[in-house]
Write an enzyme that holds these catalytic residues in place. Structure first.
Site, PDB file in Angstrom:
ATOM      1  CD  GLU A 115      -2.987  -0.629  -0.041  1.00  0.00           C
ATOM      2  OE1 GLU A 115      -3.312   0.886  -0.156  1.00  0.00           O
ATOM      3  OE2 GLU A 115      -3.570  -1.564  -0.573  1.00  0.00           O
ATOM      4  CB  SER A 375     -55.017 -31.607  26.833  1.00  0.00           C
ATOM      5  OG  SER A 375     -56.607 -31.942  26.207  1.00  0.00           O
TER       6      SER A 375
END
Length: 713
Positions: A115, A375
């Site tokens: 870079e 139930s």
């Protein structure tokens, strides 16, 4: 006579006034060149002074180094499981800050080589690099090399955007020079490596290393460092999770560049093996996202003012979550959906599944959907009956019954006659549940459900005893967890603590104050019934080779199937059905839901010792030996305990004046499709107050027939 000199005439007859040229006198061009140079130097000096002043002013306005370290765009939230593993990261991920001395040297060398090779020589802007970039542009016809330095990229990442305007480039250069003036090269590189974007939402080396390789940014090999350094040029294109081949090709260029820059030897470059790099498994958008969707909105209440990056440490058990997902997907009927919630004994959510696939449907059925429990609702009916004085061994009659025009029937249409409460519950006898609800009062059942954490509206018609009121899965699991906790309230929670990225604890979960919902003998009695339902009743498919207590639930036309139960301190609830509430052929609580429960619980409880349930009733003295006062009490009334343990007399809490008239339609409810009348969806606050004995209601009710008449404690 004096002599006069006249101008000499040329051969053409014209006189000439031009004086002879001095050979030392500069030419016109040279004079202008000198002027240009003087003015150029002056303008350059003025420009340099202006730049120096601008850099000085910019430097003075820059934040401190510590402030720049914490500067970021957007809040990052890392959600972690109970073992510390990452579930999901929301927002930009910055990872942990890695100090300069702990950043691997291979990464520093790789980043500088690829870079900004002259990083240590320039002052923030590299004129040589700019000239080189321009020359490449002229030769190739397009931009192939950027002239931006590492410092310029840092300035752009922190203070600017990525627009390609001339004005932005000027401000970027000024900021870069100001940064170089204020900070050392090592500080600049440390900031850059902890701030630069590597793709996939990862900012900084630590975040990138964890995302792509599954470990800290302090532990990078040369191959891994080359891959990370190669990402900066085009993060989305060279991402190893998106295109591994492109990432490796770019990393090879980085290694070659490092060799050319003298950072590694040719032998080291040749020995770099990218086949040894192991990429971290990409975090999917499935399963656990139901849990995070439930947990994360709670942050607004727990940390309302926080906008800094945080880590949310949750209760989710990765192994349990995986087992829950597999259990639902393997057992849910075709075309149906499934949901599962599992709580530890303190209420910690171990697993949550809100559907069969988060990608196709992110609707969380575990916490948002309301469905009839069938139930499974009998839990509250029998809790109220046990509190009123019934015992598991008390005799009841399974026979046809009609209550206010409603005639429930059992699955299969058969009746067993005189049986005990334990058998009636185990085989889910609807007629017995209806009689018990009628005797203790439907308001008492509603109040019991409220006490155990049901938050949805409760229908108080007779059919409510068979589960005609809609409920949420997480609420039902909470109720069963309270039974497992011997009648103590249990509150589900999913966040253990919240910390900053540096480890500072910002929030820590505190358990709610202990609250006894029912006496110990009631909790023991209902546990006895729940255990029988799994051992000999409708929940046999939920057996896992250790003590299990639970209850099935099936609504009319097989629209909903439930199984809820607990073992070894873990309480789990499973629901299955269709989102459109259409029937699912063959779906019953004792089939697919019970099997899913068993498949999950075998794994969830594997590392826990089996626990024997406490089913010893230890009945209170008033129930064992009723005294004369109780025997002489009003035969039309009965007593039971309120949530605070006080004995109250509800009277005719569900008399005709409090009960809405039955309609002509039918509400689904009960095991295997019991027709029930329509009615209002919920009890009002006034009615529930009367139901809990807070208001007197003079209308008399029939006295229940428990094993022994209760009396106040």
């Amino acid at each position: 006579m004096a002599r006069r000199d006249f101008p000499r005439r040329s051969e053409s007859g014209r006189s000439s006034s031009r004086r002879p040229r001095d050979p030392q006198e500069p030419s016109f061009v040279r004079r202008w060149l000198r002027r240009i140079l003087i003015w150029g130097a002056a303008l350059t000096l003025l420009g340099a002074m202006a730049v120096a002043v601008a850099v000085f002013v910019t430097e003075r306005s820059l934040p401190s180094y510590e402030r720049m370290k914490t500067t970021q765009t957007g809040q990052t939230i890392v959600v972690r499981a109970s073992d510390g593993s990452e579930i999901v990261t929301l927002g930009p991920s910055y990872g942990r800050w890695v100090p300069y001395e702990r950043i691997p040297q291979t990464l520093k060398d790789a980043m500088i080589s690829v870079e900004d090779r002259r990083f240590r020589e320039h002052w923030g802007v590299d004129p040589i690099g700019i000239v080189r970039s321009v020359m490449v542009r002229i030769q190739s016809g397009h931009w192939r090399q950027g002239g931006s330095t590492i410092t310029q990229q840092l300035a752009r990442n922190i203070f600017l955007n990525n627009s390609r305007t001339f004005d932005r480039k000027i401000r970027e250069a000024l900021l870069a020079m100001a940064i170089e003036q204020k900070f050392t090269k090592d500080q600049v590189l440390e900031l850059y490596l902890n701030k630069v974007y590597f793709g996939g939402g990862a900012y900084g080396v630590d975040s990138a290393a964890r995302k792509f390789f599954g470990h800290s940014g302090e532990q990078l090999t040369l191959a891994e460092a080359a891959i990370i350094a190669g990402l900066v040029k085009a993060p989305s294109h060279y991402s190893p999770t998106a295109d591994a081949a492109a990432a490796v090709d770019r990393a090879k260029v980085v290694v070659q560049t490092m060799q050319e820059a003298g950072k590694i030897t040719p032998a080291e470059a040749a020995a770099t093996d990218f086949k040894t790099v192991k990429l971290a498994q990409e975090q999917g958008q499935n399963s656990a996202r139901y849990f995070t969707d439930w947990v994360l909105p709670q942050l607004d209440l727990l940390l309302p003012e926080n906008d800094q990056p945080i880590e949310v440490w949750t209760t989710l058990d990765p192994a349990a979550q995986h087992a829950a997902t597999d259990a639902i997907q393997a057992n849910v009927p075709k075309g149906a959906q499934g949901a599962l919630v599992s709580l530890d004994r303190d209420g910690a959510v171990l697993a949550m599944v809100g559907g069969t696939d988060y990608v196709t449907s992110n609707y969380n059925r575990a916490v948002n959907a309301v469905r009839q429990p069938g139930s499974a609702w009998k839990l509250f009916v029998y809790l109220a009956a046990l509190e009123a004085g019934y015992t598991p061994d008390a005799k009841v009659k399974d026979e046809p019954v009609t209550i206010d025009g409603w005639s429930p029937r059992n699955s299969g249409g058969t009746y067993a006659g005189e049986i005990d409460v334990r058998s009636a519950f185990a085989y889910s006898k609807n007629t017995v549940a209806a009689q018990l609800g009628n005797e203790v009062g439907f308001g008492a059942v509603a109040q019991m459900a409220r006490r155990f954490g049901i938050t949805t509206p409760i229908n108080t018609l007779p059919s409510m005893v068979l589960g005609s009121s809609d409920v949420r899965v997480i609420d039902m699991v909470r109720a069963f967890a309270a039974v497992q906790a011997k009648g103590m309230a249990v509150t589900p929670y999913g966040i253990r603590k919240i910390t900053s990225t540096e480890g500072e604890v910002l929030y820590s979960h505190r358990p709610d104050p202990a609250q006894q919902l029912v006496p110990n003998f009631v909790a023991a009695g209902i546990t006895d019934l729940l255990q029988s339902a799994v051992s000999i009743g409708t929940g046999r498919a939920a057996q896992i080779g250790r003590p299990v207590a639970g209850k099935t639930g099936t609504t009319s036309s097989n629209k909903d199937g439930w199984f809820l139960g607990f073992s070894s301190g873990i309480t789990t609830g499973v629901w299955m059905g269709r989102d459109d509430a259409h029937p699912v052929p063959g779906l019953q609580g004792g089939t697919a839901p019970a099997r899913a429960f068993a498949a999950y619980m075998k794994i969830a409880t594997a590392k826990r010792p089996p626990e024997k349930f406490d089913t010893d009733l230890k009945l209170p003295q008033w129930q064992l030996e009723p005294d004369d006062e109780v025997m002489q009490a009003n035969p039309d009334g009965y007593f039971y305990a309120d949530p605070d343990g006080n004995i109250v007399e509800p009277g005719a809490q569900n008399g005709a004046q409090n009960r809405a008239p039955a309609g002509d339609g039918a509400l689904p409810g009960g095991e295997q499709g019991v027709p029930v009348p329509d009615g209002p969806p919920a009890a009002g606050d006034d009615f529930l107050s009367r139901a809990t004995g807070k208001q007197a209601d003079p209308a008399p009710r029939p006295r229940p027939k428990p094993a022994a008449s209760p009396k106040p404690i």
